[in-house]
Motif scaffolding. Structure first.
Motif, PDB file in Angstrom:
ATOM      1  N   PRO A   1      55.044  65.059  39.752  1.00 18.83           N
ATOM      2  CA  PRO A   1      54.775  66.473  39.450  1.00 18.83           C
ATOM      3  C   PRO A   1      55.857  67.125  38.600  1.00 18.83           C
ATOM      4  O   PRO A   1      55.563  68.005  37.791  1.00 18.83           O
ATOM      5  CB  PRO A   1      54.698  67.114  40.842  1.00 18.83           C
ATOM      6  CG  PRO A   1      54.345  65.998  41.757  1.00 18.83           C
ATOM      7  CD  PRO A   1      55.007  64.773  41.190  1.00 18.83           C
ATOM      8  N   ASN A   2      57.107  66.709  38.784  1.00 20.58           N
ATOM      9  CA  ASN A   2      58.214  67.288  38.016  1.00 20.58           C
ATOM     10  C   ASN A   2      58.604  66.452  36.802  1.00 20.58           C
ATOM     11  O   ASN A   2      59.637  66.685  36.187  1.00 20.58           O
ATOM     12  CB  ASN A   2      59.430  67.499  38.919  1.00 20.58           C
ATOM     13  CG  ASN A   2      59.182  68.565  39.970  1.00 20.58           C
ATOM     14  OD1 ASN A   2      58.308  69.415  39.816  1.00 20.58           O
ATOM     15  ND2 ASN A   2      59.932  68.508  41.059  1.00 20.58           N
ATOM     16  N   GLY A   3      57.763  65.466  36.490  1.00 22.55           N
ATOM     17  CA  GLY A   3      57.946  64.718  35.265  1.00 22.55           C
ATOM     18  C   GLY A   3      58.970  63.602  35.330  1.00 22.55           C
ATOM     19  O   GLY A   3      59.418  63.188  36.398  1.00 22.55           O
ATOM     20  N   VAL A   4      59.346  63.120  34.140  1.00 22.23           N
ATOM     21  CA  VAL A   4      60.240  61.967  33.987  1.00 22.23           C
ATOM     22  C   VAL A   4      61.452  62.371  33.156  1.00 22.23           C
ATOM     23  O   VAL A   4      61.304  62.998  32.104  1.00 22.23           O
ATOM     24  CB  VAL A   4      59.516  60.800  33.287  1.00 22.23           C
ATOM     25  CG1 VAL A   4      60.482  59.660  32.973  1.00 22.23           C
ATOM     26  CG2 VAL A   4      58.357  60.302  34.144  1.00 22.23           C
TER      27      VAL A   4
ATOM     28  N   ARG B   1      63.251  65.123  28.744  1.00 19.98           N
ATOM     29  CA  ARG B   1      62.405  65.332  29.916  1.00 19.98           C
ATOM     30  C   ARG B   1      60.969  65.531  29.467  1.00 19.98           C
ATOM     31  O   ARG B   1      60.706  66.313  28.559  1.00 19.98           O
ATOM     32  CB  ARG B   1      62.912  66.521  30.737  1.00 19.98           C
ATOM     33  CG  ARG B   1      64.234  66.227  31.427  1.00 19.98           C
ATOM     34  CD  ARG B   1      64.883  67.449  32.044  1.00 19.98           C
ATOM     35  NE  ARG B   1      66.134  67.098  32.708  1.00 19.98           N
ATOM     36  CZ  ARG B   1      67.298  66.941  32.094  1.00 19.98           C
ATOM     37  NH1 ARG B   1      67.364  67.102  30.783  1.00 19.98           N
ATOM     38  NH2 ARG B   1      68.381  66.618  32.766  1.00 19.98           N
ATOM     39  N   HIS B   2      60.057  64.831  30.122  1.00 19.99           N
ATOM     40  CA  HIS B   2      58.648  64.848  29.747  1.00 19.99           C
ATOM     41  C   HIS B   2      57.778  64.759  30.993  1.00 19.99           C
ATOM     42  O   HIS B   2      58.248  64.372  32.074  1.00 19.99           O
ATOM     43  CB  HIS B   2      58.319  63.643  28.849  1.00 19.99           C
ATOM     44  CG  HIS B   2      59.111  63.556  27.589  1.00 19.99           C
ATOM     45  ND1 HIS B   2      58.845  64.328  26.480  1.00 19.99           N
ATOM     46  CD2 HIS B   2      60.186  62.776  27.259  1.00 19.99           C
ATOM     47  CE1 HIS B   2      59.710  64.020  25.516  1.00 19.99           C
ATOM     48  NE2 HIS B   2      60.524  63.088  25.965  1.00 19.99           N
ATOM     49  N   SER B   3      56.502  65.066  30.809  1.00 21.02           N
ATOM     50  CA  SER B   3      55.529  64.718  31.838  1.00 21.02           C
ATOM     51  C   SER B   3      55.423  63.197  31.867  1.00 21.02           C
ATOM     52  O   SER B   3      55.863  62.506  30.938  1.00 21.02           O
ATOM     53  CB  SER B   3      54.172  65.338  31.523  1.00 21.02           C
ATOM     54  OG  SER B   3      53.620  64.728  30.358  1.00 21.02           O
ATOM     55  N   SER B   4      54.825  62.654  32.921  1.00 20.23           N
ATOM     56  CA  SER B   4      54.728  61.195  33.031  1.00 20.23           C
ATOM     57  C   SER B   4      53.990  60.589  31.839  1.00 20.23           C
ATOM     58  O   SER B   4      54.459  59.623  31.217  1.00 20.23           O
ATOM     59  CB  SER B   4      54.013  60.823  34.334  1.00 20.23           C
ATOM     60  OG  SER B   4      54.736  61.296  35.448  1.00 20.23           O
ATOM     61  N   ALA B   5      52.832  61.160  31.505  1.00 20.32           N
ATOM     62  CA  ALA B   5      52.040  60.619  30.398  1.00 20.32           C
ATOM     63  C   ALA B   5      52.786  60.748  29.075  1.00 20.32           C
ATOM     64  O   ALA B   5      52.762  59.844  28.236  1.00 20.32           O
ATOM     65  CB  ALA B   5      50.691  61.323  30.328  1.00 20.32           C
ATOM     66  N   ALA B   6      53.466  61.897  28.880  1.00 20.90           N
ATOM     67  CA  ALA B   6      54.215  62.097  27.637  1.00 20.90           C
ATOM     68  C   ALA B   6      55.396  61.135  27.553  1.00 20.90           C
ATOM     69  O   ALA B   6      55.762  60.678  26.465  1.00 20.90           O
ATOM     70  CB  ALA B   6      54.696  63.540  27.543  1.00 20.90           C
ATOM     71  N   ALA B   7      55.998  60.797  28.699  1.00 22.97           N
ATOM     72  CA  ALA B   7      57.100  59.837  28.706  1.00 22.97           C
ATOM     73  C   ALA B   7      56.615  58.462  28.258  1.00 22.97           C
ATOM     74  O   ALA B   7      57.306  57.763  27.510  1.00 22.97           O
ATOM     75  CB  ALA B   7      57.715  59.750  30.096  1.00 22.97           C
ATOM     76  N   ALA B   8      55.420  58.067  28.701  1.00 27.88           N
ATOM     77  CA  ALA B   8      54.851  56.784  28.272  1.00 27.88           C
ATOM     78  C   ALA B   8      54.657  56.773  26.760  1.00 27.88           C
ATOM     79  O   ALA B   8      54.983  55.787  26.082  1.00 27.88           O
ATOM     80  CB  ALA B   8      53.530  56.529  28.990  1.00 27.88           C
TER      81      ALA B   8
END
Length: 299
Positions: free
Chosen positions: A91-94, A107-114
């Motif tokens: 929820p708080n991203g990666v 810092r990104h959302s999980s999908a954006a980090a991928a």
């Protein structure tokens, strides 16, 4: 204990992803800050990241920390990490930390980090020409609501050389304040004040803040290239009293530690001390929200 990203579920702790895509459990209580780890831990970390090409993933209840050396990382380990980020429930991203000439932190959302990992992997082996980039912005440029630049920007815009430090009291804890060093000649500055909440304090720590006050600015400390690049605007602002807003992305050296890519917004302005002495004030906010593309295909 080991497995693949689909088997991890809610298993929190620190993991090393290896060249077979396996996730190797490393413990629950290791600190996330690399600088606070013991000597043995730091030595193993350097071996795993910079020689063996592994990825470290630290899983917490609402977020994840992902670290790798872009030029050393194994493709299988990196792809396993991409697959994890693409499906992770954070929820708080990666928080993404990768080394390419220096450590870069995003810092990104999980999908954006991928997507971001997939994007930067195409820059493997590509040396970046600009280790320090400054882009001047109009004073009317957008500054985030929570940015520490906002109060000082409101005061400096339109006031020019009439501003006093007393009026800037709200910003003092975050300010770096300089005066020209007449003994050393043009281009040299003395540090009058180093704020405990300044961007420099975040990079170098509180011991540096206490030691920096009252001494000349050391160009070698963050690196000569960095210093000469970011200090080019100092004299103009000091001489004219006209404030200046910049976006900067640069490698900052740190004695005894790995260098950092530091992206920040910076406001330079002149303000008078109690005795009327003009001083140069530098207020910086480390943020991803800058208009300088970094390791992007369109850059």
């Amino acid at each position: 204990m080991w497995g693949n990203s689909k088997e991890l579920g809610s298993t929190f702790g620190h993991w090393w992803v290896d060249d077979e895509g396996a996730w190797n459990f490393w413990g629950l209580d290791r600190p996330n800050d690399p600088e606070s780890r013991g000597l043995t831990e730091r030595a193993f970390r350097r071996l795993a990241l910079h020689r063996l090409g592994m990825v470290q993933v630290s899983l917490r209840p609402a977020t994840a920390l992902v670290e790798f050396d872009l030029n050393r990382v194994d493709d299988t380990a990196l792809q396993a990490t991409v697959d994890f980020c693409a499906t992770a429930a954070c929820p708080n991203g990666v928080e993404l930390r990768f080394f390419h000439q220096a450590w870069n932190i995003e810092r990104h959302s999980s999908a954006a980090a991928a997507r971001r990992i997939t994007e930067v992997r195409s820059f493997r082996g590509v040396a970046l020409a600009n280790a320090a980039t400054t882009l001047e912005q109009p004073l009317s440029a957008r500054v985030a609501v929570g940015s520490p630049l906002r109060p000082a920007l409101r005061l400096a815009d339109g006031r020019a050389s009439k501003l006093t430090l007393r009026e800037c009291a709200e910003s003092i804890p975050r300010l770096m304040i300089y005066r020209p060093n007449d003994r050393l000649g043009g281009g040299h500055w003395d540090t009058v004040h180093a704020g405990r909440q300044s961007a420099c304090a975040r990079v170098y720590g509180q011991d540096w803040v206490r030691e920096a006050r009252g001494r000349p600015y050391r160009v070698e400390e963050p690196g000569r290239h960095y210093s000469f690049s970011v200090m080019k605007a100092y004299a103009g602002v000091f001489d004219t009293g006209e404030p200046r807003l910049d976006h900067i992305r640069a490698i900052m050296r740190r004695p005894g530690k790995d260098p950092l890519w530091v992206p920040y917004q910076r406001l330079l302005f002149r303000a008078a001390a109690e005795n009327g002495e003009p001083l140069l004030c530098c207020l910086s906010d480390i943020t991803q929200d800058i208009a300088i593309p970094f390791m992007r295909a369109s850059a």
